[in-house]
Design a protein around this motif. Structure first.
Motif, PDB file in Angstrom:
ATOM      1  N   SER A  65       0.854  -1.146  -0.081  1.00 14.15           N
ATOM      2  CA  SER A  65      -0.012   0.052   0.155  1.00 14.15           C
ATOM      3  C   SER A  65       0.919   1.174  -0.182  1.00 14.15           C
ATOM      4  O   SER A  65       0.651   2.300  -0.730  1.00 14.15           O
ATOM      5  CB  SER A  65      -1.006  -0.099   1.174  1.00 14.15           C
ATOM      6  OG  SER A  65      -0.134   0.150   2.472  1.00 14.15           O
ATOM      7  N   ASN A  76       0.395   3.938  -3.188  1.00  9.68           N
ATOM      8  CA  ASN A  76       0.290   5.307  -2.749  1.00  9.68           C
ATOM      9  C   ASN A  76       1.445   6.176  -3.290  1.00  9.68           C
ATOM     10  O   ASN A  76       1.061   7.177  -3.721  1.00  9.68           O
ATOM     11  CB  ASN A  76       0.289   5.319  -0.982  1.00  9.68           C
ATOM     12  CG  ASN A  76      -0.212   6.983  -0.500  1.00  9.68           C
ATOM     13  OD1 ASN A  76      -1.066   7.333  -1.102  1.00  9.68           O
ATOM     14  ND2 ASN A  76       0.323   7.303   0.399  1.00  9.68           N
ATOM     15  N   LYS A 110       0.803   7.409  -6.919  1.00  9.34           N
ATOM     16  CA  LYS A 110      -0.071   8.444  -7.065  1.00  9.34           C
ATOM     17  C   LYS A 110       0.613   9.643  -7.487  1.00  9.34           C
ATOM     18  O   LYS A 110       0.181  10.766  -8.322  1.00  9.34           O
ATOM     19  CB  LYS A 110      -1.001   8.880  -5.728  1.00  9.34           C
ATOM     20  CG  LYS A 110      -1.733   7.637  -5.694  1.00  9.34           C
ATOM     21  CD  LYS A 110      -2.926   8.052  -4.470  1.00  9.34           C
ATOM     22  CE  LYS A 110      -3.816   6.892  -4.047  1.00  9.34           C
ATOM     23  NZ  LYS A 110      -4.384   7.022  -2.370  1.00  9.34           N
ATOM     24  N   SER A 115      -3.077  13.371  -4.562  1.00 11.02           N
ATOM     25  CA  SER A 115      -2.571  12.677  -3.200  1.00 11.02           C
ATOM     26  C   SER A 115      -2.081  13.732  -2.234  1.00 11.02           C
ATOM     27  O   SER A 115      -1.845  14.661  -2.887  1.00 11.02           O
ATOM     28  CB  SER A 115      -1.401  11.593  -3.692  1.00 11.02           C
ATOM     29  OG  SER A 115      -0.698  12.294  -3.945  1.00 11.02           O
ATOM     30  N   GLN A 121       3.076   9.978   2.513  1.00 18.75           N
ATOM     31  CA  GLN A 121       3.820   9.351   1.476  1.00 18.75           C
ATOM     32  C   GLN A 121       4.986   8.871   2.433  1.00 18.75           C
ATOM     33  O   GLN A 121       5.878   9.497   3.422  1.00 18.75           O
ATOM     34  CB  GLN A 121       4.522  10.389   0.382  1.00 18.75           C
ATOM     35  CG  GLN A 121       3.562  10.657  -0.615  1.00 18.75           C
ATOM     36  CD  GLN A 121       3.349   9.487  -1.471  1.00 18.75           C
ATOM     37  OE1 GLN A 121       4.013   8.318  -1.327  1.00 18.75           O
ATOM     38  NE2 GLN A 121       2.091   9.531  -2.317  1.00 18.75           N
TER      39      GLN A 121
END
Ligand SMILES: [Zn+2]
Length: 856
Positions: free
Chosen positions: A100, A104, A107, A115, A120
């Motif tokens: 994940s 993420n 993005k 995002s 991050q």
């Protein structure tokens, strides 16, 4: 008792190892004792010997097993079957959510996604030892991995909560192991630092390249080799914010890192922020880490960032920041330099501290890095939208395999490609659905797409480290047009389509025919010859009706008669079928030799092709990378064996077993008059000698070929002109042709051009060598046009001198032929178009004629 002894031994070893930890990491570092130190695992202090690559992988596997911070990913396999690995290190919590975190992060590269940067993790990729002999890389990778996995420092633990660290211990495992084996072989006890010692001299084969002696630090963009393909695949899974590429240079040099010289070595499509904000940020952390341990360094003076071919520049084209780190080489365990003895262990330490500094920089400056990456991909769209042209259409209707190879190249760089739904024509080029594709400029990967098709002749500077024209489309030689109007896009291409499966239309008792236009037709041809099949090639065009359909066959079309074979028609059919399936080409079974137009199948213009047996010379003075390119082309792409004869024992080799001998660029002055006589005799008896660059000059100088017009351009008088010492580089440097791309005209009526249907072609020049003009009017196969330059830097003087310069010429000698190239026939493995001329020379060179020796 025995147990106690072991415990005491381990304790002593432990103390010693921790002493080594102090040396590499400083005294205020704490480590998890459950993780074996590199010294405990390898059995020697790191820096006293070179680690074997398989043991490095084993150590990484152990770290993966022992620690919840580490995970090993096998990303590929080299030609010599070594695993390419990346150790992914981050906090245990992050490890649990790695996928994940990755999703993420992706993005950031999607301009449509909104995002937040707050959640991050910053991605840092550390890549070591891309050049096999630059040995302090892999050792630093061992210690860096240990540090990030085992360190119990608060700062490290905190940093790993914010960062995912990707550690690639050797970008070139085959070259690294070749070097490690060499340095360990010549290591002395005690070490010998005398630079004259063989340990420091390098081996018979260069350490630098991969199995095929290719410089993998020039292959990030062409992606010719398996190591680069696997790495770039992995790269696109993570889009690192920082990529650090570790190198070595001359032993006298201090440590180097970017920023590179301002502007002149920057790529104009890359945001300047990359060079004037991100590189200086990293430089701050690198310099602090090296100041602390007293290491000298320099910045801003060397190396260019202008093209995406390097490990330190490809990331700049992907919204990250690439950074080169170079340490002066220890060329083994230790070596005398101008300032004292340089030690391997000290080099490793320099690399370890900058590796740790890269993570610190990433975490401290992550907001800047995220914003940069996000802006990078959105600005790609606005940059593309400013262009007058909107689309590219490419594809070769005569060449399925080349179209597929090029499509694969684009998809490897994550370029968006669409099917072409309708027929399309522009500038006299026709494209057909199924064999052509549409690429919109407006897309997130605009910058790398632009590089693939780039045609630029404007530069801020005039002195460069390497090529100044890197576009791959010209190298592949695939037809393309840039379109200003609208083009309808079909389905998005997500995978390489299975191109129409090859096969034989029907079993024949008469003959089989296939066109030679497909890139891999030569592979099928060799397959047939190797199986002992009698094969012929057409020296003129013809067309034939097969089962009611009219087919056009170009010069070079392959004809396989059923008669005259030493095998039954059933066996022949099976072999022909295998040859078709091997390369996905279509072979037609025909029932008649009567052609609808042009020559019939029994014509004297359809001549037997002999099975080629090919040799080349390797060794001292010969350009290894050029040999490697040929070796890769013949062996890896086309399945044609290439014998590599050591130039030192050339005198004793029996040349009569070869049909073709290739002499790559190099210095051949060590060859004896005896060998030269033998080679001349071999050519006179019917051999095909193929030379390039330095070897072409050598063949002319040694009168192996004689049919050339002496240079007619009058040399301007060398008038004495006094100039300042410091201006030498500025005055002389620009005259060097570092790699520029040209328009060239190919004589497609020559058998050396069999399979190629367009006269208009491209060529790269990477040297100043010019072939003299042949006396024969028919002997120039390929020459530059009178307006040749398409891309790359060239002085006015060079522009003038290269007009109509010959690039490939041939000369008949006795029964044989000499084919001379001005340049490597298949530069860096991606100049496929000129590579075909080399392949044709091997198959058809012996059938080339001149007016004095008429052959069809
Ligand atoms: Zn290097």
């Amino acid at each position: 008792m025995k147990k106690l002894a072991i415990i005491i031994l381990l304790f002593i070893a432990g103390l010693y190892s921790f002493a080594q930890n102090d040396y590499y990491f400083g005294r205020d570092n704490q480590f998890d004792p459950k993780i074996p130190t590199p010294e405990q695992f390898f059995g020697f202090p790191i820096g006293s010997s070179l680690a074997r690559y398989d043991k490095v992988v084993e150590y990484y596997k152990l770290l993966d097993n022992l620690s919840d911070r580490a995970q090993l990913e096998v990303i590929g396999k080299t030609y010599e079957n070594r695993e390419q690995v990346v150790l992914i290190v981050t906090s245990p919590d992050n490890q649990k959510n790695l996928e994940s975190i990755r999703q993420n992060h992706l993005k950031l590269i999607d301009p449509k996604s909104s995002s937040s940067n707050n959640d991050q993790k910053v991605i840092v990729h550390l890549g070591y030892n891309v050049h096999g002999g630059e040995i302090a890389g892999t050792e630093a990778a061992i210690l860096a991995a240990y540090y990030f996995v085992a360190s119990t420092n608060n700062e490290t633990i905190k940093n790993l909560e914010q960062a995912v660290v990707l550690i690639d211990p050797a970008l070139n495992p085959d070259g690294r192991d070749r070097a490690a084996s060499y340095f360990n072989t010549f290591k002395s006890f005690p070490p010998v630092s005398d630079p004259n010692d063989i340990e420091h001299a390098g081996g018979f084969t260069p350490h630098r390249g991969n199995h095929f002696w290719t410089d993998l630090n020039r292959d990030w963009f062409p992606l010719v080799h398996v190591e680069s393909k696997a790495r770039v695949d992995f790269y696109h899974k993570w889009y690192p914010n920082i990529y650090a590429d570790y190198h070595e240079m001359g032993s006298n040099s201090a440590y180097y890192f970017e920023p590179s010289p301002p502007r002149s070595t920057w790529n104009p499509t890359i945001p300047e922020e990359t060079y004037n904000v991100l590189n200086p940020i990293l430089a701050k952390y690198y310099s602090e880490s090296l100041d602390k341990i007293g290491s000298l360094y320099y910045t801003k003076e060397d190396f260019d960032n202008i093209s995406p071919i390097y490990g330190s520049t490809y990331p700049d084209f992907q919204g990250g920041v690439g950074t080169t780190l170079e340490v002066g080489s220890s060329a083994g365990i230790e070596i005398e330099t101008e300032v004292g003895v340089r030690k391997f262990s000290r080099n490793i330490k320099d690399n370890v501290v900058t590796s740790i500094a890269a993570i610190k920089a990433a975490v401290a400056e992550k907001d800047v890095l995220f914003k940069h990456q996000k802006d990078f991909f959105s600005s790609a769209l606005s940059l593309a939208n400013k262009r007058a042209d909107k689309y590219i259409v490419f594809g070769d209707k005569n060449d399925n395999n080349l179209t597929k190879l090029f499509l694969d190249h684009l998809l490897s760089h994550k370029i968006d490609v669409y099917e072409l739904p309708d027929k399309f024509s522009q500038n006299g080029k026709d494209f057909e659905p199924g064999n052509a594709y549409v690429v919109p400029f407006s897309q997130p990967q605009y910058r790398i797409l632009n590089a693939v098709f780039e045609e630029n002749t404007t530069f801020v500077d005039s002195i460069f480290m390497d090529i100044t024209a890197w576009s791959t489309v010209h190298g592949y030689g695939i037809p393309f047009v840039k379109v200003k109007g609208a083009v309808r896009q079909g389905q998005k291409v997500t995978d390489i389509p299975q191109i129409k499966k090859g096969g034989v239309s029907q079993k024949s008792d008469y003959a089989y025919i296939f066109n030679y236009t497909d890139y891999f037709a030569s592979k099928s041809l060799y397959y047939l010859l190797d199986k002992g099949v009698v094969v012929k090639a057409a020296y003129k065009d013809f067309s034939a009706s097969v089962a009611g359909t009219e087919y056009k066959f170009n010069k070079g079309a392959i004809v396989i008669p059923v008669e005259y074979q030493n095998i039954s028609s059933d066996q022949l059919y099976n072999i022909v079928k295998e040859a078709a399936e091997l390369t996905n080409i279509k072979i037609l079974g025909v029932a008649t030799g009567f052609s609808t137009t042009g020559i019939d199948l029994g014509s004297n213009n359809i001549r037997r092709v002999e099975k080629p047996v090919v040799a080349t010379l390797v060794g001292s003075g010969i350009n290894w990378t050029d040999v490697g390119e040929t070796w890769f082309l013949l062996g890896n792409r086309l399945n044609i064996p290439l014998t590599k004869i050591n130039v030192a024992s050339a005198d004793w080799a029996d040349l009569n077993r070869y049909t073709s001998i290739i002499l790559s660029d190099g210095n051949y002055n060590s060859l004896s008059p005896n060998f030269i006589g033998k080679l001349q005799q071999w050519v006179a008896n019917g051999g095909t000698l193929i030379t390039s660059e330095g070897a072409s000059k050598w063949a002319i100088d040694n009168k192996i070929v004689t049919g050339f017009v002496p240079d007619s351009v009058p040399r301007s008088k060398n008038e004495y002109k006094r100039l300042d010492y410091i201006s030498q580089r500025e005055n002389e440097g620009p005259q060097r042709i570092g790699g520029a791309i040209f328009n060239a005209d190919l004589d497609i009526t020559n058998p050396l051009a069999f399979g190629i249907v367009s006269r208009e072609t491209y060529a790269i020049k990477t040297s100043n060598y010019k072939l003299p003009r042949p006396k024969s009017n028919y002997a120039t196969v390929l020459q530059l046009t009178d307006k040749p330059q398409i891309s790359g830097f060239l002085t006015k003087k060079n522009q003038q001198e290269l007009k109509n310069a010959p690039l490939v010429v041939f000369e008949n000698k006795g029964k044989g032929t000499v084919v001379l190239f001005a340049e490597s026939p298949t530069f860096r493995g991606y100049w496929l178009s000129s590579g075909r001329i080399l392949t044709n020379a091997i198959f058809f060179g012996s059938n080339l004629s001149s007016p004095g020796r008429y052959r069809p």
